[in-house]
Design a protein around this motif. Structure first.
Motif, PDB file in Angstrom:
ATOM      1  N   SER A  42      13.277 -13.168  -0.531  1.00  0.00           N
ATOM      2  CA  SER A  42      13.904 -14.404  -0.069  1.00  0.00           C
ATOM      3  C   SER A  42      13.332 -14.792   1.291  1.00  0.00           C
ATOM      4  CB  SER A  42      15.422 -14.210   0.057  1.00  0.00           C
ATOM      5  OG  SER A  42      15.701 -13.261   1.086  1.00  0.00           O
ATOM      6  N   GLY A  43      13.615 -16.004   1.683  1.00  0.00           N
ATOM      7  CA  GLY A  43      13.231 -16.449   3.016  1.00  0.00           C
ATOM      8  C   GLY A  43      13.943 -15.646   4.083  1.00  0.00           C
ATOM      9  N   ARG A  44      15.132 -15.218   3.756  1.00  0.00           N
ATOM     10  CA  ARG A  44      15.908 -14.397   4.698  1.00  0.00           C
ATOM     11  C   ARG A  44      15.215 -13.057   4.950  1.00  0.00           C
ATOM     12  NH1 ARG A  44      22.287 -13.645   3.709  1.00  0.00           N
ATOM     13  NH2 ARG A  44      22.797 -12.696   5.699  1.00  0.00           N
ATOM     14  N   GLN A  45      14.674 -12.459   3.900  1.00  0.00           N
ATOM     15  CA  GLN A  45      13.962 -11.195   4.049  1.00  0.00           C
ATOM     16  C   GLN A  45      12.687 -11.396   4.870  1.00  0.00           C
ATOM     17  OE1 GLN A  45      11.944  -9.423   0.633  1.00  0.00           O
ATOM     18  NE2 GLN A  45      12.959  -7.467   1.121  1.00  0.00           N
ATOM     19  N   ARG A  46      11.977 -12.480   4.611  1.00  0.00           N
ATOM     20  CA  ARG A  46      10.769 -12.796   5.381  1.00  0.00           C
ATOM     21  C   ARG A  46      11.137 -12.953   6.860  1.00  0.00           C
ATOM     22  NH1 ARG A  46       5.732 -15.106   4.433  1.00  0.00           N
ATOM     23  NH2 ARG A  46       6.232 -15.454   2.252  1.00  0.00           N
ATOM     24  N   ALA A  47      12.202 -13.674   7.143  1.00  0.00           N
ATOM     25  CA  ALA A  47      12.644 -13.880   8.524  1.00  0.00           C
ATOM     26  C   ALA A  47      13.010 -12.556   9.195  1.00  0.00           C
ATOM     27  CB  ALA A  47      13.829 -14.845   8.558  1.00  0.00           C
ATOM     28  N   ALA A  48      13.607 -11.654   8.449  1.00  0.00           N
ATOM     29  CA  ALA A  48      13.978 -10.348   8.999  1.00  0.00           C
ATOM     30  C   ALA A  48      12.729  -9.565   9.391  1.00  0.00           C
ATOM     31  CB  ALA A  48      14.815  -9.557   7.994  1.00  0.00           C
ATOM     32  N   HIS A  49      11.697  -9.644   8.566  1.00  0.00           N
ATOM     33  CA  HIS A  49      10.434  -8.967   8.890  1.00  0.00           C
ATOM     34  C   HIS A  49       9.797  -9.584  10.128  1.00  0.00           C
ATOM     35  CE1 HIS A  49       9.632  -6.027   5.721  1.00  0.00           C
ATOM     36  NE2 HIS A  49      10.346  -6.811   4.941  1.00  0.00           N
ATOM     37  N   ARG A  50       9.793 -10.897  10.187  1.00  0.00           N
ATOM     38  CA  ARG A  50       9.209 -11.572  11.352  1.00  0.00           C
ATOM     39  C   ARG A  50       9.965 -11.198  12.623  1.00  0.00           C
ATOM     40  NH1 ARG A  50       5.013 -14.349  10.475  1.00  0.00           N
ATOM     41  NH2 ARG A  50       4.695 -15.533   8.591  1.00  0.00           N
ATOM     42  N   GLU A  51      11.280 -11.130  12.543  1.00  0.00           N
ATOM     43  CA  GLU A  51      12.094 -10.758  13.707  1.00  0.00           C
ATOM     44  C   GLU A  51      11.781  -9.328  14.153  1.00  0.00           C
ATOM     45  OE1 GLU A  51      16.709  -9.806  14.781  1.00  0.00           O
ATOM     46  OE2 GLU A  51      16.335 -11.370  13.307  1.00  0.00           O
ATOM     47  N   LEU A  52      11.659  -8.426  13.206  1.00  0.00           N
ATOM     48  CA  LEU A  52      11.332  -7.040  13.527  1.00  0.00           C
ATOM     49  C   LEU A  52       9.971  -6.946  14.211  1.00  0.00           C
ATOM     50  CD1 LEU A  52      12.107  -4.050  13.289  1.00  0.00           C
ATOM     51  CD2 LEU A  52      10.977  -4.046  11.062  1.00  0.00           C
ATOM     52  N   HIS A  53       8.997  -7.672  13.703  1.00  0.00           N
ATOM     53  CA  HIS A  53       7.665  -7.661  14.304  1.00  0.00           C
ATOM     54  C   HIS A  53       7.689  -8.258  15.702  1.00  0.00           C
ATOM     55  CE1 HIS A  53       5.201  -7.168  10.377  1.00  0.00           C
ATOM     56  NE2 HIS A  53       6.200  -6.329  10.470  1.00  0.00           N
ATOM     57  N   GLU A  54       8.469  -9.297  15.891  1.00  0.00           N
ATOM     58  CA  GLU A  54       8.574  -9.912  17.216  1.00  0.00           C
ATOM     59  C   GLU A  54       9.200  -8.927  18.207  1.00  0.00           C
ATOM     60  OE1 GLU A  54       8.420 -12.660  20.362  1.00  0.00           O
ATOM     61  OE2 GLU A  54       7.291 -12.399  18.512  1.00  0.00           O
ATOM     62  N   ARG A  55      10.224  -8.224  17.787  1.00  0.00           N
ATOM     63  CA  ARG A  55      10.845  -7.219  18.659  1.00  0.00           C
ATOM     64  C   ARG A  55       9.845  -6.126  19.016  1.00  0.00           C
ATOM     65  NH1 ARG A  55      15.724  -6.018  15.092  1.00  0.00           N
ATOM     66  NH2 ARG A  55      15.330  -3.926  15.849  1.00  0.00           N
ATOM     67  N   ALA A  56       9.069  -5.680  18.046  1.00  0.00           N
ATOM     68  CA  ALA A  56       8.053  -4.657  18.300  1.00  0.00           C
ATOM     69  C   ALA A  56       7.001  -5.181  19.262  1.00  0.00           C
ATOM     70  CB  ALA A  56       7.412  -4.211  16.991  1.00  0.00           C
ATOM     71  N   ARG A  57       6.571  -6.413  19.061  1.00  0.00           N
ATOM     72  CA  ARG A  57       5.569  -7.007  19.937  1.00  0.00           C
ATOM     73  C   ARG A  57       6.066  -7.051  21.380  1.00  0.00           C
ATOM     74  NH1 ARG A  57       4.600 -11.503  22.316  1.00  0.00           N
ATOM     75  NH2 ARG A  57       6.313 -12.636  21.367  1.00  0.00           N
ATOM     76  N   LEU A  58       7.326  -7.422  21.569  1.00  0.00           N
ATOM     77  CA  LEU A  58       7.889  -7.484  22.918  1.00  0.00           C
ATOM     78  C   LEU A  58       7.920  -6.105  23.574  1.00  0.00           C
ATOM     79  CD1 LEU A  58      10.815 -10.009  22.323  1.00  0.00           C
ATOM     80  CD2 LEU A  58       8.654 -10.430  23.531  1.00  0.00           C
ATOM     81  N   VAL A  59       8.236  -5.076  22.792  1.00  0.00           N
ATOM     82  CA  VAL A  59       8.242  -3.709  23.326  1.00  0.00           C
ATOM     83  C   VAL A  59       6.841  -3.308  23.765  1.00  0.00           C
ATOM     84  CG1 VAL A  59       8.526  -1.270  22.700  1.00  0.00           C
ATOM     85  CG2 VAL A  59      10.286  -2.934  22.065  1.00  0.00           C
ATOM     86  N   TYR A  60       5.852  -3.538  22.908  1.00  0.00           N
ATOM     87  CA  TYR A  60       4.482  -3.158  23.252  1.00  0.00           C
ATOM     88  C   TYR A  60       3.954  -3.968  24.438  1.00  0.00           C
ATOM     89  CZ  TYR A  60       4.066  -0.175  19.176  1.00  0.00           C
ATOM     90  OH  TYR A  60       4.229   0.840  18.253  1.00  0.00           O
ATOM     91  N   GLU A  61       4.290  -5.244  24.507  1.00  0.00           N
ATOM     92  CA  GLU A  61       3.839  -6.054  25.647  1.00  0.00           C
ATOM     93  C   GLU A  61       4.467  -5.554  26.943  1.00  0.00           C
ATOM     94  OE1 GLU A  61       4.661 -10.073  24.494  1.00  0.00           O
ATOM     95  OE2 GLU A  61       2.726 -10.281  23.480  1.00  0.00           O
ATOM     96  N   ALA A  62       5.731  -5.158  26.893  1.00  0.00           N
ATOM     97  CA  ALA A  62       6.381  -4.599  28.080  1.00  0.00           C
ATOM     98  C   ALA A  62       5.709  -3.305  28.502  1.00  0.00           C
ATOM     99  CB  ALA A  62       7.875  -4.372  27.815  1.00  0.00           C
ATOM    100  N   ARG A  63       5.367  -2.474  27.536  1.00  0.00           N
ATOM    101  CA  ARG A  63       4.666  -1.217  27.856  1.00  0.00           C
ATOM    102  C   ARG A  63       3.291  -1.486  28.424  1.00  0.00           C
ATOM    103  NH1 ARG A  63       6.162   3.039  23.027  1.00  0.00           N
ATOM    104  NH2 ARG A  63       8.373   3.112  23.492  1.00  0.00           N
ATOM    105  N   LEU A  64       2.630  -2.504  27.912  1.00  0.00           N
ATOM    106  CA  LEU A  64       1.302  -2.853  28.424  1.00  0.00           C
ATOM    107  C   LEU A  64       1.398  -3.295  29.884  1.00  0.00           C
ATOM    108  CD1 LEU A  64      -1.567  -2.923  27.314  1.00  0.00           C
ATOM    109  CD2 LEU A  64      -1.190  -5.310  26.725  1.00  0.00           C
ATOM    110  N   ARG A  65       2.424  -4.046  30.223  1.00  0.00           N
ATOM    111  CA  ARG A  65       2.603  -4.486  31.607  1.00  0.00           C
ATOM    112  C   ARG A  65       2.922  -3.331  32.539  1.00  0.00           C
ATOM    113  NH1 ARG A  65       5.259  -8.648  28.944  1.00  0.00           N
ATOM    114  NH2 ARG A  65       7.293  -7.702  29.336  1.00  0.00           N
ATOM    115  N   SER A  66       3.566  -2.280  32.006  1.00  0.00           N
ATOM    116  CA  SER A  66       3.987  -1.166  32.856  1.00  0.00           C
ATOM    117  C   SER A  66       2.946  -0.058  32.980  1.00  0.00           C
ATOM    118  CB  SER A  66       5.302  -0.582  32.340  1.00  0.00           C
ATOM    119  OG  SER A  66       5.101   0.099  31.119  1.00  0.00           O
ATOM    120  N   THR A  67       1.840  -0.165  32.240  1.00  0.00           N
ATOM    121  CA  THR A  67       0.813   0.880  32.326  1.00  0.00           C
ATOM    122  C   THR A  67      -0.288   0.490  33.281  1.00  0.00           C
ATOM    123  OG1 THR A  67      -0.395   0.004  30.418  1.00  0.00           O
ATOM    124  CG2 THR A  67       1.187   1.763  30.003  1.00  0.00           C
TER     125      THR A  67
END
Length: 67
Positions: A42-67
């Protein structure tokens, strides 16, 4: 037989800038793959995957800024 390893932190986690950048690139490739070839129930499942990837991206970007 199962083998397990666990991270060992001495004084806290260690993030190498190259490793974090590698993870960000792989996450981008995964996003492209899911966009081009992903099949979702469903579109809802696709949106859930996109949200998860966005959260992961934000974590990695924060780690990149702190290294």
């Amino acid at each position: 037989m199962y083998a397990h390893t666990s991270p060992v932190h001495v004084g806290g986690p260690v993030d190498r800038r190259e490793d974090v950048a590698w993870c960000l690139r792989r996450l981008g490739l995964l996003d492209e793959l899911l966009t081009s070839d992903g099949t979702f129930a469903s579109g809802r499942q696709r949106a859930a995957h996109r949200e998860l990837h966005e959260r992961a991206r934000l974590v990695y970007e924060a780690r990149l800024r702190s290294t």
